[in-house]
Design an enzyme around this catalytic site. Structure first.
Site, PDB file in Angstrom:
ATOM      1  N   THR D  22     -29.626  85.708-105.493  1.00 12.84           N
ATOM      2  CA  THR D  22     -30.019  84.251-105.544  1.00 12.84           C
ATOM      3  C   THR D  22     -29.496  83.540-106.779  1.00 12.84           C
ATOM      4  O   THR D  22     -28.871  83.989-107.596  1.00 12.84           O
ATOM      5  CB  THR D  22     -31.580  84.462-106.008  1.00 12.84           C
ATOM      6  OG1 THR D  22     -31.958  85.231-107.467  1.00 12.84           O
ATOM      7  CG2 THR D  22     -32.473  85.521-104.999  1.00 12.84           C
ATOM      8  N   ASP D  23     -29.876  82.274-106.941  1.00  8.10           N
ATOM      9  CA  ASP D  23     -29.369  81.213-108.032  1.00  8.10           C
ATOM     10  C   ASP D  23     -30.324  80.654-108.367  1.00  8.10           C
ATOM     11  O   ASP D  23     -31.528  80.528-108.039  1.00  8.10           O
ATOM     12  CB  ASP D  23     -28.093  80.557-107.498  1.00  8.10           C
ATOM     13  CG  ASP D  23     -28.323  79.482-106.586  1.00  8.10           C
ATOM     14  OD1 ASP D  23     -29.552  78.969-106.439  1.00  8.10           O
ATOM     15  OD2 ASP D  23     -27.487  79.025-105.699  1.00  8.10           O
ATOM     16  N   ALA D  24     -30.310  79.699-109.419  1.00 10.27           N
ATOM     17  CA  ALA D  24     -31.216  78.682-110.029  1.00 10.27           C
ATOM     18  C   ALA D  24     -31.750  77.901-109.156  1.00 10.27           C
ATOM     19  O   ALA D  24     -32.896  77.095-109.663  1.00 10.27           O
ATOM     20  CB  ALA D  24     -30.469  78.210-111.558  1.00 10.27           C
ATOM     21  N   GLY D  25     -31.084  77.603-108.058  1.00  8.01           N
ATOM     22  CA  GLY D  25     -32.052  76.892-107.009  1.00  8.01           C
ATOM     23  C   GLY D  25     -33.085  77.443-106.538  1.00  8.01           C
ATOM     24  O   GLY D  25     -33.959  77.018-105.576  1.00  8.01           O
ATOM     25  N   GLY D  26     -33.147  78.788-106.827  1.00  4.52           N
ATOM     26  CA  GLY D  26     -34.330  79.680-106.097  1.00  4.52           C
ATOM     27  C   GLY D  26     -34.056  80.364-104.799  1.00  4.52           C
ATOM     28  O   GLY D  26     -34.800  80.839-104.100  1.00  4.52           O
TER      29      GLY D  26
END
Lengths: 142, 142, 142, 142
Positions: D22-26
């Site tokens: 995952t990334d900080a965009g969720g």
């Protein structure tokens, strides 16, 4: 794509190849070019005064990749120095298309390693529903 | 650590080595064992009925890694089958320590590749401030 | 560790946080500090004239990580600028220990995010058997 | 592409979404679908008796990705269960094209998240020069 034209207008960003980028084939793992291209896009936006975390906090929206077409020409290896470009090819109200290239920078020459066309859309950061790119942002992109 | 004791109590999870996991040395990139260990911890929690995304939505908290000590013994290669274990060594009200191992599963034997001690804390998902692990969660961990 | 002493002698390397580095917690995924630390070690070696791909081709050996102890203090977020240090703490004939730190570089202050002690061994690039660090390499490391 | 046709013939492989994906965009970082697709291709080859490390040792060649076209439809999140397919669309003497899809497997339905067309070439593992796929390998691919 007109190469001369593109060279004149493209933003470029240096990328060094580290152990983390390579795979057991001895070369850069092909998925990692998407990371290199993203770094160049992020720095291109930053060069225009656009920080993505700040954008999200003020507008509630974020850019997402909706399509990517990649062509791999030559492999890169550990310690190689790349130059990665980003060039805004097309701009709409809800998305834009960026053409990108990764070049190997050797002492006397440069060699095209990988090129991509990446379509970016703007979405609400909570629902991930497509939305219009904020007008001030669109203008900054010229 | 008492090996027999641990074998009896450890949760274990199979992991296959793919191209993405390797580096130009021809072996698994050492940072990726942290990914393998996390997969095993996540599946251990899931086996106890704890899904981390649901936990966050209901409690507002998440687990974060506050310390990790890793020892690398032997390398793993493309296509290798590993067995990764997770064993709850210590449990406090705000953190816990999990001992983990990655084993190469060869036809007639198994070989220890990497072992780690990972300390996990519980924090508020917004502020990242340390907090007490919710009591019902602590009880589930026994 | 003597902080003043270390600051005076440590090599440092800037690292920017991109999307690829973060996770769904909104922060840098903890395994990725091992990547940041490796970039700093690689650049420290390069600053001494040591390129790892060339080293391997001429000596037949490579550095591998045999142990890593990590402590996480504060999270980093998208767009953050970090400064990552590398400081040679101990040097033997077959391995060395490097102390590393990742600092958040904010406008008026800096904050320690993560620190690690990383033990590096020298192995034959084919067999992965431990070997003595080549004397000329050891001397370069002073 | 004929969906019914493809469903009947496609190889499929389950993939669970972990923090690392995952990334900080969720959501799952878009580059990671290339990893998921590769896992499915690798397991499809393995199901045909083809192990890539063994292939390389016996033939001196490896598969490399020469092109990839990706379309992203919906995001995936932490803990999601995906089903990733691989379907051999076209096969030549030096390359082949594989169509792949990633589906979210929800309790009562499934949803298309991402699809790709991936062109794979066969190269010498040392020089990375294109070569003909070994005939026995081609036959195994039907």
């Amino acid at each position: 794509m007109n190469q001369v034209q593109q060279d004149r207008q493209a933003f470029s960003w240096p990328v060094r190849v580290y152990w983390e980028d390579t795979d057991a084939g001895g070369i850069v793992f092909y998925a990692n070019y998407l990371k290199f291209f993203e770094r160049a896009r992020t720095e291109w936006l930053r060069s225009l005064g656009l920080e993505q975390r700040a954008l999200r906090e003020t507008s509630g929206g974020i850019f997402v990749v909706s399509a990517a077409n990649l062509r791999y020409h030559q492999p890169a290896r550990l310690d190689d120095e790349l130059l990665v470009t980003a060039w805004l090819q097309e701009k709409g109200r809800a998305s834009m298309t960026i053409v990108q290239q990764a070049w190997l920078m050797a002492p006397c020459t440069k060699e095209l390693l990988c090129e991509a066309s990446v379509r970016i859309g703007w979405v609400d950061a909570g629902s991930y529903k497509p939305a219009r790119i904020p007008p001030t942002l669109l203008e900054t992109l010229k």
